[in-house]
Design a protein around this motif. Structure first.
Motif, PDB file in Angstrom:
ATOM      1  N   ALA A  65       0.842  -1.202   0.000  1.00  0.00           N
ATOM      2  CA  ALA A  65       0.000   0.000   0.000  1.00  0.00           C
ATOM      3  C   ALA A  65       0.874   1.247   0.000  1.00  0.00           C
ATOM      4  CB  ALA A  65      -0.915  -0.005   1.223  1.00  0.00           C
ATOM      5  N   ASN A  66       1.945   1.220   0.777  1.00  0.00           N
ATOM      6  CA  ASN A  66       2.861   2.358   0.800  1.00  0.00           C
ATOM      7  C   ASN A  66       3.540   2.545  -0.551  1.00  0.00           C
ATOM      8  OD1 ASN A  66       2.382   3.092   3.412  1.00  0.00           O
ATOM      9  ND2 ASN A  66       4.085   1.916   4.255  1.00  0.00           N
ATOM     10  N   ALA A  67       3.909   1.436  -1.163  1.00  0.00           N
ATOM     11  CA  ALA A  67       4.569   1.505  -2.472  1.00  0.00           C
ATOM     12  C   ALA A  67       3.621   2.158  -3.477  1.00  0.00           C
ATOM     13  CB  ALA A  67       4.964   0.108  -2.930  1.00  0.00           C
TER      14      ALA A  67
ATOM     15  N   THR B 236       3.546  11.174   6.262  1.00  0.00           N
ATOM     16  CA  THR B 236       3.788  12.381   5.475  1.00  0.00           C
ATOM     17  C   THR B 236       2.587  12.615   4.555  1.00  0.00           C
ATOM     18  OG1 THR B 236       4.900  11.072   3.791  1.00  0.00           O
ATOM     19  CG2 THR B 236       6.280  12.092   5.466  1.00  0.00           C
ATOM     20  N   LYS B 237       1.572  11.775   4.761  1.00  0.00           N
ATOM     21  CA  LYS B 237       0.418  11.868   3.861  1.00  0.00           C
ATOM     22  C   LYS B 237      -0.623  12.817   4.431  1.00  0.00           C
ATOM     23  CE  LYS B 237       1.695   7.358   2.405  1.00  0.00           C
ATOM     24  NZ  LYS B 237       1.527   5.910   2.556  1.00  0.00           N
ATOM     25  N   GLU B 238      -1.463  13.324   3.547  1.00  0.00           N
ATOM     26  CA  GLU B 238      -2.445  14.298   4.010  1.00  0.00           C
ATOM     27  C   GLU B 238      -3.487  13.639   4.915  1.00  0.00           C
ATOM     28  OE1 GLU B 238      -5.271  15.085   0.421  1.00  0.00           O
ATOM     29  OE2 GLU B 238      -3.258  14.759  -0.360  1.00  0.00           O
TER      30      GLU B 238
ATOM     31  N   LEU C 138       0.244   4.177  10.750  1.00  0.00           N
ATOM     32  CA  LEU C 138       0.318   2.944  11.546  1.00  0.00           C
ATOM     33  C   LEU C 138       0.783   1.734  10.736  1.00  0.00           C
ATOM     34  CD1 LEU C 138      -2.847   3.279  13.806  1.00  0.00           C
ATOM     35  CD2 LEU C 138      -0.459   3.499  14.476  1.00  0.00           C
ATOM     36  N   GLY C 139       0.817   1.884   9.411  1.00  0.00           N
ATOM     37  CA  GLY C 139       1.140   0.736   8.555  1.00  0.00           C
ATOM     38  C   GLY C 139       2.511   0.152   8.853  1.00  0.00           C
ATOM     39  N   LEU C 140       3.519   1.006   8.887  1.00  0.00           N
ATOM     40  CA  LEU C 140       4.871   0.503   9.108  1.00  0.00           C
ATOM     41  C   LEU C 140       5.120   0.168  10.573  1.00  0.00           C
ATOM     42  CD1 LEU C 140       7.058   2.683   6.722  1.00  0.00           C
ATOM     43  CD2 LEU C 140       6.370   0.293   6.474  1.00  0.00           C
TER      44      LEU C 140
HETATM   45 MG    MG Z   1       0.988   3.023   5.018  1.00  0.00          MG
END
Ligand code: MG
Ligand code: ADP
Length: 611
Positions: A354-356, A418-420, A427-429
Motif C-alpha cells: 500500500a505504501n509503495a 507524510t500523507k495528508e 500505523l502501517g509501518l
Molecule cells: Mg501506510
C-alpha cells in the motif's frame, strides 16, 4: 706555493712537513703527474696544523712553465680548508641515506616539501597509492588527490601551518589509483635551521580507513540503539494503553451485543446500539494495530512457506495497488519454512504494498521477491536485536518517490505519516515493525529520493518442522450446556463473560482470581468442564491456577482470555509460569465477540470430549 688574492681562501705556503704522513706519497704522485703530463692539480688531502689539529684542504693549481726552457717553473693555485663543508656533507649524506631507508621501508606515505609548501619528495609507497609518477605528484601537488569534501579544510590548515610554522594535522580521504578513497591521517612538522628559519616540511599520511569505518559503524549502531530504545519506550506505552483499552472495549462491545440480542430486531434502539458496536469495532481495530506495534498481539504461528503466504494474498495485493502499478512477484526456489502467523505476515506485505502504491501516484513498478539469506556477525553488530543465522527474506521494491534520511529515521514510529489527513494513519509501518520483531525477525529499508524504496523483511528459518496446526473450523453451532469456571479480576469483564456464556446456554461459576478459582474447582470438581481464565490476576495468575487444578486431578481444558499475547505476558511477569503452548491452552484475544468466545469454547469442549 703562492698565493691567490682572494682573501676568503686560505693563503699558505706549505711544505711537505705539514702533510699527514699517510698522504705524502699520494700527493707526490699527483704532483709528479701534474708536471709530467701538463695538467692541473686538483686534489683533496689532510694536513696537520702546528697545534696538531687535522684539517682537510682542497688544492687546485696549475703549473707555470718557463717560456724559454719550457720547463715547469712554478705552481700557482689555491688551497681551501673544506673540513666543515666536508663534514656537513658526510653527515647529510648519511642522514639522507637513513632517512630514505626509513621513508621507503615504512608503512606510511612520506613526503617533504619546501618552506613554501611545494612538494619536493614523496616515497614510493605514496606514488604507488596514487598511481602517479614523481613528476605528476610534484607538479599537480596533493590537492588533486584529496577528496573534494575534505579539500577546503585541508587547504585551510596547511596554509595556517605554512604561515605560523605550527604542526599540521588533518584527517582526509585520499584517492587511490583505482579511484576509490581511503581515510588517512596526515601530519607534518617544520624542519628549521639553527636560526629557527623553516627549511623543510616533513610529512606523513597514515591509512586509518579501517579504524574510521569501525568508528562510523559504532556511531551508527549507537544511533540505532538509541532509536531502538525510543521504539521500545513508545511500544511499552502503546502496549499498555492498548491493553487497557481492550478490556474496556470487551465490556462495551460484549454488552452491546448482549443488549441487542435481548431487544426485538425491530426495536428502534437497535440502530443506536449498532452505531455503538460499529464505533467500538473501529476502536478495536485501532487497538489491534497498536498491539501489533507493541508486539503484544496474540500470534497464531505455524510452520509455513512464505511463498504460500504471498500466493494467498495475490488477489488482495492486486486490488490494493490498482492498475497503474505493474506488479512482479519472484518466488525464491527451495525456500525454507518459517514459524509465522500467516495472517500477520500477509498484513505486513500488504502494508508495504500500500505504501509503495502511494509512493507511485502516476504508476510504476512494484517487485516482491523471496529468497533465503545468511545474516552474519558483522551484519548483526549493526542491529542490536538481530542474531546471526539463516533468514527468509521478503523484498518489496518500488520505483516511487523515495524518502530522505530524516523521514527514514521516523517511518516506523506510530502515527508518523507524510500523507495528508485522511490518507495516511501512520500505523502501517509501525504494525509491520512490531509484527516482524514479534516473529524474531528484522525489517530495514534502502531508499533514494526520486528513485524508489526497497523494504527488506527477514524472518528466521524455522528450527524444526512442526506439524501443521489445524486451523479452527468454523462452527455454526456455538452454544452448549456444560459448566464453565471463569476467572477474571475485572468485574465488568467477569460479568460479561458470565452473561455471554449463559446467553449461549452454559452454566457459569465465577472467580475473582486464580486462588478463588482453585477453591471453587475443589468444591465443584465433578461439574466443571472447562476453565476460562484471564492470564494476569492478583494473588494467583491463570496458569498457576490451572496447574493447581491439574494437580488436584482435574482433567479439564483451558482457554486464556488475554489482552496481550501469552508470550509477552510470560516475559513481563517474573513468576515461574508456563506459556499457553506449554499448558496446551487455547488463547482468545480481547476484545472477543460472542461468536468468537462461543466458537472457542465449543471447539475446546468438543475436542476434550473425544476419547
Ligand atoms: Mg501506510
Ligand atoms: P502511512 O502510510 O499511513 O503514512 P506508514 O507507517 O505506512 O503510514 O508509512 C509512514 C511514512 O513512511 C509514509 O507516510 C511515507 O512518508 C513513508 N513511506 C513508507 N513507505 C514508503 C515508500 N515505499 N516510499 C516512500 N515513502 C514511504
Amino acid at each position: 706555493m703562492v698565493t691567490n688574492p682572494d682573501k676568503s681562501r686560505l693563503q699558505a705556503r706549505f711544505y711537505y712537513g705539514f702533510l699527514n704522513p699517510h698522504e705524502q706519497t699520494r700527493i707526490r704522485e699527483a704532483l709528479f703527474e701534474t708536471v709530467t703530463q701538463r695538467k692541473d692539480l686538483n686534489i683533496e688531502f689532510a694536513i696537520v696544523l702546528p697545534d696538531g689539529r687535522e684539517r682537510i684542504v682542497h688544492v687546485q693549481a696549475e703549473v707555470i712553465y718557463d717560456e724559454q726552457s719550457n720547463k715547469p717553473s712554478k705552481l700557482i693555485g689555491t688551497l681551501q680548508d673544506i673540513t666543515d663543508r666536508k663534514l656537513a656533507h658526510e653527515f647529510l649524506e648519511k642522514s639522507e641515506r637513513q632517512y630514505r631507508f626509513l621513508s621507503e621501508g615504512i608503512m606510511h606515505q612520506v613526503w617533504t616539501a619546501r618552506p613554501d609548501g611545494k612538494l619536493d619528495y614523496v616515497n614510493n609507497r605514496t606514488l604507488e597509492y596514487f598511481g602517479l609518477t614523481f613528476e605528476q605528484m610534484i607538479n599537480d601537488g596533493w590537492q588533486s588527490v584529496v577528496h573534494p569534501d575534505d579539500l577546503a579544510d585541508c587547504v585551510k590548515r596547511w596554509t595556517k601551518s605554512l604561515e605560523t610554522g605550527e604542526y599540521y594535522e588533518v584527517e582526509f580521504r585520499l584517492k587511490k589509483a583505482d579511484g576509490s578513497y581511503r581515510w588517512h591521517s596526515g601530519g607534518a612538522t617544520a624542519g628549521r635551521d639553527s636560526e629557527g628559519k623553516i627549511v623543510k616540511w616533513f610529512g606523513t599520511n597514515t591509512d586509518i580507513n579501517d579504524k574510521k569505518l569501525a568508528e562510523e559503524e559504532l556511531n551508527l549502531s549507537e544511533d540505532r540503539f538509541q532509536q531502538l530504545q525510543k521504539m521500545e519506550a513508545i511500544g511499552t506505552l502503546t502496549g499498555g494503553v492498548a491493553h487497557d483499552f481492550n478490556n474496556l472495549l470487551t465490556a462495551i462491545l460484549g454488552n452491546t451485543q448482549l443488549a441487542q440480542r435481548r431487544l426485538a430486531p425491530d426495536d428502534p434502539v437497535q440502530l443506536r446500539l449498532t452505531e455503538v458496536a460499529d464505533a467500538g469495532n473501529r476502536a478495536a481495530e485501532l487497538t489491534r494495530k497498536l498491539l501489533a506495534f507493541s508486539r503484544r498481539q496474540h500470534l497464531e504461528r505455524r510452520t509455513v512457506n512464505l511463498n504460500n503466504i504471498i500466493g494467498e494474498i495475490m488477489t488482495l495485493l492486486e486490488r490494493i495497488i490498482g492498475e497503474d502499478v505493474e506488479l512482479s512477484v519472484k518466488y525464491g526456489s527451495d525456500l525454507p519454512t518459517v514459524f509465522a502467523d500467516p495472517g500477520q505476515i500477509g498484513q505486513v506485505v500488504m502494508n508495504l504494498a500500500a505504501n509503495a502504491r502511494d509512493a507511485m501516484p502516476s504508476g510504476g513498478k512494484l517487485t516482491i521477491e523471496t529468497c533465503c539469506v545468511e545474516l552474519d556477525e558483522s551484519y548483526c553488530r549493526k542491529y542490536p536485536y538481530v542474531t546471526p543465522g539463516r533468514y527468509v527474506q521478503i523484498r518489496v521494491s518500488d520505483s516511487g518517490i523515495g524518502m530522505n534520511e530524516e523521514i527514514q529515521t521516523h517511518i516506523f514510529e506510530p502515527y508518523f505519516t507524510t500523507k495528508e489527513v485522511g490518507k495516511g494513519t501512520g500505523l502501517g509501518l509501525s504494525m509491520a515493525y512490531g509484527i516482524i520483531r514479534q516473529h524474531e525477525g528484522h525489517i530495514n529499508l534502502y531508499s533514494e529520493l526520486g528513485l524508489g524504496t526497497t523494504f527488506k523483511v527477514y524472518l528466521p528459518v524455522a528450527k524444526k518442522i512442526a506439524e501443521e496446526n489445524v486451523l479452527p473450523t468454523l462452527l455454526s453451532f456455538l452454544g452448549g450446556t456444560e459448566t464453565i469456571l471463569v476467572a477474571e479480576d475485572e468485574e465488568p469483564l467477569r460479568n460479561l463473560a458470565k452473561d455471554t456464556l449463559e446467553e449461549l446456554g452454559y452454566t457459569v461459576l465465577l472467580a475473582k482470581n486464580g486462588k478463588e478459582a482453585v477453591e471453587i474447582f475443589g468444591a465443584n470438581r465433578e461439574r466443571i468442564d472447562l476453565f476460562l481464565s484471564d492470564v494476569v490476576m492478583p494473588q494467583m495468575g491463570g496458569s498457576e491456577a490451572f496447574e493447581r487444578i491439574r494437580e488436584m486431578g482435574g482433567n479439564i481444558p483451558l482457554i486464556f482470555m488475554t489482552g496481550y499475547s501469552s508470550e509477552t505476558v510470560q516475559s513481563r511477569f517474573v513468576e515461574p509460569k508456563k506459556t499457553a503452548e506449554e499448558l496446551g491452552a487455547m488463547v482468545i484475544q480481547k476484545p472477543y465477540s460472542l461468536e468468537q468466545l462461543g466458537r472457542a469454547v465449543r471447539e475446546v469442549l468438543d475436542k476434550n470430549h473425544k476419547p
